[in-house]
Design an enzyme around this catalytic site. Structure first.
Site, PDB file in Angstrom:
ATOM      1  N   HIS A 101      42.520  36.587  41.465  1.00  0.00           N
ATOM      2  CA  HIS A 101      43.660  36.518  42.382  1.00  0.00           C
ATOM      3  C   HIS A 101      43.446  35.261  43.223  1.00  0.00           C
ATOM      4  O   HIS A 101      42.300  34.891  43.504  1.00  0.00           O
ATOM      5  CB  HIS A 101      43.672  37.681  43.373  1.00  0.00           C
ATOM      6  CG  HIS A 101      43.750  39.042  42.778  1.00  0.00           C
ATOM      7  ND1 HIS A 101      42.654  39.710  42.308  1.00  0.00           N
ATOM      8  CD2 HIS A 101      44.803  39.878  42.622  1.00  0.00           C
ATOM      9  CE1 HIS A 101      43.028  40.905  41.868  1.00  0.00           C
ATOM     10  NE2 HIS A 101      44.325  41.034  42.041  1.00  0.00           N
ATOM     11  N   ASP A 104      40.900  35.753  45.887  1.00  0.00           N
ATOM     12  CA  ASP A 104      39.499  36.002  45.503  1.00  0.00           C
ATOM     13  C   ASP A 104      38.699  34.719  45.571  1.00  0.00           C
ATOM     14  O   ASP A 104      37.503  34.745  45.840  1.00  0.00           O
ATOM     15  CB  ASP A 104      39.364  36.466  44.037  1.00  0.00           C
ATOM     16  CG  ASP A 104      40.162  37.702  43.709  1.00  0.00           C
ATOM     17  OD1 ASP A 104      40.401  38.498  44.622  1.00  0.00           O
ATOM     18  OD2 ASP A 104      40.535  37.849  42.521  1.00  0.00           O
TER      19      ASP A 104
HETATM   20  C1  XUL Z   1      44.393  47.119  40.869  1.00  0.00           C
HETATM   21  C2  XUL Z   1      44.245  46.204  39.737  1.00  0.00           C
HETATM   22  C3  XUL Z   1      44.383  44.749  40.042  1.00  0.00           C
HETATM   23  C4  XUL Z   1      45.085  43.980  39.001  1.00  0.00           C
HETATM   24  C5  XUL Z   1      45.371  42.549  39.393  1.00  0.00           C
HETATM   25  O1  XUL Z   1      44.223  48.454  40.540  1.00  0.00           O
HETATM   26  O2  XUL Z   1      43.980  46.602  38.629  1.00  0.00           O
HETATM   27  O3  XUL Z   1      43.131  44.237  40.299  1.00  0.00           O
HETATM   28  O4  XUL Z   1      44.386  43.965  37.810  1.00  0.00           O
HETATM   29  O5  XUL Z   1      46.028  42.437  40.581  1.00  0.00           O
END
Ligand code: XUL
Ligand code: CO
Length: 440
Positions: A101, A104
């Site tokens: 993300h 992150d």
């Molecule tokens: C949350 C989840 C996230 C997604 C990306 O449950 O799985 O980490 O993969 O936003």
């Protein structure tokens, strides 16, 4: 360059199944299975948020993780060190992909412009590390759920300023993903849902979410993004009801807004089980609709009702997953992303390696079993025999859509008796066991 894990070397495959310590016992990257190497089939990816970001806190206690990059002098310095440590982990494990993300990899600044600047400087470092190591970006995404501004959602927020902010954030995250050559871009509706309909305009929220996704798909084309856009369904958590509940309901949503051609699904095991499905169910539903794009490889705990994000070690589940992947002819732009975190008490740095090894070995075994099942055609043959009534007589007319209620009534009123085949579930389960026990 500083070594963050001096006590852990490159993780190698060991032919000795009972060798102690960190090594692969099933995953042998170069071993071919049906003409492709295991590495090509499985396309493992490390999730930046869990592996580099999870501190170990839970609602009852503080962080526990010992992480060799956590003592950096400033948030940006720590972010930089995290990149180097991440690439060391991936190289030592032989993992060729990663996912992140936006938040992150770089901390937020005081303004969106400052935040974007932080992001740009870390992206530069990541780009250099990618070109030095050949490690690639499986997918990028935007975190539209941690900051308090997203308390009512992002694209489904009641506040238009938040909608605009989320759009700006996704725009930037898509640009960064494009710059890093990402094979995909994921939309997980972090807080796109509701707690109560007493205060919710569901129609407006769904219309806005669809418009948001439409703008994203348009922008992807505009900037020449060549990856796959992916929706990641999840039924609950953090909101009580998430709109992208499961593959079937998310596909219905995409179709009702004419978006189905622009997206595929990123399917997470623990999300499917939270929706009351098996992991295989959501994979199958996506595959038969040609919507299976990528996988978040983890597992939940059947006794708990939340997203525990454990490393996948259930061989049945990995076998079923690989059967679906093989049936669709392998990943195109997707892979197996370990959206998984070590348990709070597995706090030492080397637990990162043990956890990934457990997941990689479990999928390697699943791949080998699934390939053999497919090659031998055991399930396929059984299933086609079970449905063979549709290849002759009245069944042929039904599958050819050459009949109607009146003719079917005439047939049913005729002299024939109904003779059903057996489902033989227990027999098939014992056959499946043998494939798993013996897969090499
Ligand atoms: C949350 C989840 C996230 C997604 C990306 O449950 O799985 O980490 O993969 O936003
Ligand atoms: Co996920």
């Amino acid at each position: 360059m500083k070594e963050y894990f001096p006590n852990t070397g490159k993780i190698e495959y060991s032919g000795d199944r009972f060798k102690k310590g960190p090594c692969f016992r099933q995953y042998n990257a170069g071993q071919t299975v049906g003409g492709k190497t295991m590495e090509e089939h499985l396309k493992f990816s490390m999730a930046f948020w869990h592996t580099m970001g999870y501190g170990g806190s839970d609602p009852f206690g503080a962080d526990t993780m010992v992480r060799p990059w956590q003592n950096g002098s400033s948030p940006m310095k720590i972010a930089e060190e995290k990149v180097y440590a991440a690439f060391e982990i991936m190289q030592k494990l032989g993992i060729r992909y990663f996912c992140f993300h936006d938040r992150d990899i770089a901390p937020e600044g005081n303004t969106l412009a400052e935040t974007n600047k932080n992001l740009d400087s870390i992206v530069k470092i990541i780009k250099k590390m990618m070109s030095d190591t050949g490690i690639r970006l499986l997918w990028g995404t935007a975190n539209l759920f941690t900051n308090p501004r997203f308390m009512h959602g992002a694209a489904t927020s009641c506040n238009a300023d938040v909608f605009a902010y989320a759009a700006a954030q996704v725009k930037k995250a898509m640009e960064v993903t494009t710059e890093l050559g990402g094979a995909g871009y994921v939309f997980w509706g972090g807080r796109e849902g509701y707690e109560t309909l007493l205060n919710t305009d569901m129609q407006l929220e769904l219309d806005n979410m669809a418009f948001f996704l439409q703008m994203a798909a348009d922008y992807a084309k505009e900037i020449g993004f060549e990856g796959q856009l992916l929706i990641e369904p999840k039924p609950k958590e953090p909101t009580k009801h998430q709109y992208d509940f499961d593959v079937a309901s998310a596909l219905a949503f995409l179709k009702s807004y004419g978006l189905e051609r622009d997206f595929k699904f990123n399917i997470e095991s623990n999300h499917a089980t939270l929706a009351g499905h098996t992991f295989q169910h959501d994979l199958r539903f996506a595959r038969i609709n040609e919507m299976l794009g990528s996988v978040d490889a983890n597992q939940g705990d059947m006794l708990l009702g939340w997203d525990t994000d454990q490393f996948p070690t259930d061989i049945y589940s990995t076998t079923f997953c690989m059967l679906e992947i093989l049936e669709m002819g392998g990943f195109k732009k997707g892979g197996l992303n370990f959206d998984a975190k070590v348990r709070r008490a597995s706090y030492r740095p080397d637990d990162i390696f043990y956890a990934h090894i457990a997941g990689m070995d479990s999928f390697a075994k699943g791949l080998k079993a699934a390939w053999k099942i497919m090659e031998d055609g055991v399930l396929k043959d059984f299933i086609s025999k079970k449905y063979e009534s549709y290849s002759r007589g009245i069944g042929k007319k039904i599958s050819g859509k050459e009949t109607d209620f009146k003719s079917l009534e005439k047939y049913a009123l005729g002299p024939g008796t109904i003779d059903n085949p057996s489902g033989r579930q227990e027999y098939l389960e014992s056959i499946l066991n043998e494939y798993i026990f013996t897969a090499e």
